[in-house]
Design a protein around this motif. Structure first.
Motif, PDB file in Angstrom:
ATOM      1  N   LYS A 262       6.065   5.396   5.428  1.00 24.77           N
ATOM      2  CA  LYS A 262       4.975   4.434   5.663  1.00 24.77           C
ATOM      3  C   LYS A 262       4.639   3.658   4.396  1.00 24.77           C
ATOM      4  N   LEU A 263       4.646   4.357   3.244  1.00 24.25           N
ATOM      5  CA  LEU A 263       4.362   3.670   1.981  1.00 24.25           C
ATOM      6  C   LEU A 263       5.401   2.601   1.695  1.00 24.25           C
TER       7      LEU A 263
ATOM      8  N   SER B 293       7.159   1.038   3.899  1.00 22.73           N
ATOM      9  CA  SER B 293       6.953  -0.043   4.875  1.00 22.73           C
ATOM     10  C   SER B 293       5.799  -0.945   4.464  1.00 22.73           C
ATOM     11  N   ASN B 294       4.786  -0.379   3.787  1.00 20.95           N
ATOM     12  CA  ASN B 294       3.624  -1.157   3.358  1.00 20.95           C
ATOM     13  C   ASN B 294       3.851  -1.835   2.008  1.00 20.95           C
TER      14      ASN B 294
ATOM     15  N   GLN C  22       4.298  -0.295  -0.821  1.00 21.99           N
ATOM     16  CA  GLN C  22       3.777   0.525  -1.920  1.00 21.99           C
ATOM     17  C   GLN C  22       4.917   1.381  -2.489  1.00 21.99           C
TER      18      GLN C  22
ATOM     19  N   ALA D 157      -1.675   7.210   0.802  1.00 19.97           N
ATOM     20  CA  ALA D 157      -1.732   6.518   2.094  1.00 19.97           C
ATOM     21  C   ALA D 157      -3.056   5.784   2.272  1.00 19.97           C
TER      22      ALA D 157
ATOM     23  N   THR E 268      -5.447   0.763  -0.990  1.00 20.98           N
ATOM     24  CA  THR E 268      -5.279  -0.627  -0.548  1.00 20.98           C
ATOM     25  C   THR E 268      -5.257  -1.507  -1.786  1.00 20.98           C
TER      26      THR E 268
END
Length: 416
Positions: A262-263, A265-266, A268, A319, A322
């Motif tokens: 997920k990181l 994908s974002n 990060q 996670a 921001t």
């Protein structure tokens, strides 16, 4: 003439060679000594585990074919019992020919006493005691060996090795297993959830230890059997706990892997790289522990699980991050991180993570993280305001003191 001589010579040589061959064959047949035959396997009473100081009996029956024992042969009987008494009976045709008694740990019977030209049956009886020095080792109660001229071994038989238990250690051994069982129970209590497999082994172990204590040294053999059963169940309970914790560790590792995806994908990637490095260490430790466990080892699964929870907490922190530009408010929060079943830490601006050792479902609440730059600016502004207030107060006090002093000087000049 010459031809006749050669013919006669050849005939004589053939006769001589035939005689030599016959003699050689006879010598081979006569000297072909065979080993004894076992008619009845040795019976040892008691069988299995022996106790120090315990009385032991053993008996067996062997046979010799006619002429099997020669003058140069010896039958050697040995035992590791102390104060032994050997009683041997020589039987032929259903009648006892002779018998002997010997009280040595090594009992040698010469071929002269067993060298008969008919089948011989030898009955061997042995009694003795287990030495106190044999505790913790294994002994052979009876060994029978036939030797030819003291060098060539013709046959040998030994009773199975039997473990000797030191009965004086019974109380300490029961206490030791009770301590191990308590440690396993404590380990189970640190976790919540379904540890029923380990708990059942623990219950069985407790029952066996209770029986061992009840039997005591008065019935040490049953006590030992119960103690052995207890030890088996304690070890099984401990392994069942380890197996469950390793499974929970694997679940945490997989959850972190999902967070890394997920990181990435974002966008990060820095956080993802740091988390990957941290998780790799846990994965390597887990794989080593699992391999050891599957090979019968006892790895430190609790420590590895603790490390997996720590990395899991890091994953949840990452996670929740921001971009800084979107953080417009300053919030502080205090949360409790469950690092391991036995360690709790308090931190600021971190998520509350409840990682149950028995479940892969983990409840997390994420407080918003504040902008640390804004916090610093705010603190500095407060400090400046305080300093300004102090300065203003000091200036006011100084002016007031000067005004007061100036009034006193004016009154003094008018009086003069």
């Amino acid at each position: 003439m010459f031809i006749i001589f050669v013919s006669v010579f050849n005939n004589q040589m053939k006769k001589i060679l035939s005689v030599f061959l016959a003699l050689a064959l006879c010598l081979i047949c006569v000297s072909g000594v065979s080993a004894f035959q076992i008619e009845q396997e040795a019976v040892v009473n008691p069988s299995g585990v022996l106790g120090t100081g315990e009385s032991v009996e053993a008996s067996m029956v062997i046979t010799f074919a006619a002429g099997a024992m020669e003058m140069g042969n010896d039958l050697i009987l040995t035992t590791e019992l102390v104060t032994p008494v050997w009683k041997t009976h020589v039987i032929s045709g259903g009648h006892e020919i002779t018998n002997r008694t010997n009280t040595n740990r090594v009992n040698t019977i010469s071929g002269y006493l067993l060298g008969y030209q008919q089948k011989i049956t030898l009955i061997i009886n042995l009694t003795g005691s287990v030495s106190s020095a044999s505790g913790g080792s294994s002994i052979c109660v009876m060994n029978v060996k036939q030797e030819e001229y003291g060098t060539n071994e013709l046959g040998e038989y030994s009773t199975p090795q039997q473990t000797v238990y030191n009965t004086a250690d019974l109380s300490n051994d029961i206490s030791a297993q009770n301590n191990k069982l308590s440690a396993v129970k404590h380990r189970i209590s640190l976790y919540s959830g379904d540890f029923s497999k380990a708990s059942q082994y623990a219950i069985s172990a407790a029952d066996a230890l209770s029986k061992a204590e009840s039997y005591g040294t008065a019935d040490f053999r049953n006590a030992i059997n119960a103690l052995t059963e207890a030890e088996k169940n304690v070890n099984s309970a401990d392994r069942a706990v380890t197996e469950k914790i390793l499974a929970l560790t694997k679940s945490n590792i997989d959850t972190v892997e999902g967070t890394i995806s997920k990181l990435n994908s974002n966008g990060q990637t820095n956080e993802a790289a740091l988390l990957t490095a941290a998780n790799l260490g846990v994965k390597n430790a887990y794989n080593t522990a699992l391999s050891s466990f599957n090979s019968g080892g006892n790895p430190d699964a609790d420590t590895i699980y603790k490390e997996s929870v720590s990395v899991l907490n890091i994953a949840y922190n990452y996670a929740d991050l921001t971009p800084v530009s979107t953080q417009t408010t300053v919030k502080t929060a205090t949360a409790t991180q469950t690092i391991s079943p036995t360690e709790t830490k308090t931190s600021t601006a971190s998520p509350t993570v409840s990682a149950s050792p028995t479940s892969s479902n983990i409840t997390i609440s994420f407080p918003s993280l504040s902008n640390y730059y804004e916090q610093i600016i705010l603190v500095c502004a407060v400090i400046i305001l305080v300093l300004c207030a102090v300065i203003v107060i000091n200036v006011a006090v100084i002016k007031r003191m000067r005004k007061k002093n100036g009034g006193k000087k004016g009154r003094k000049s008018e009086e003069l």
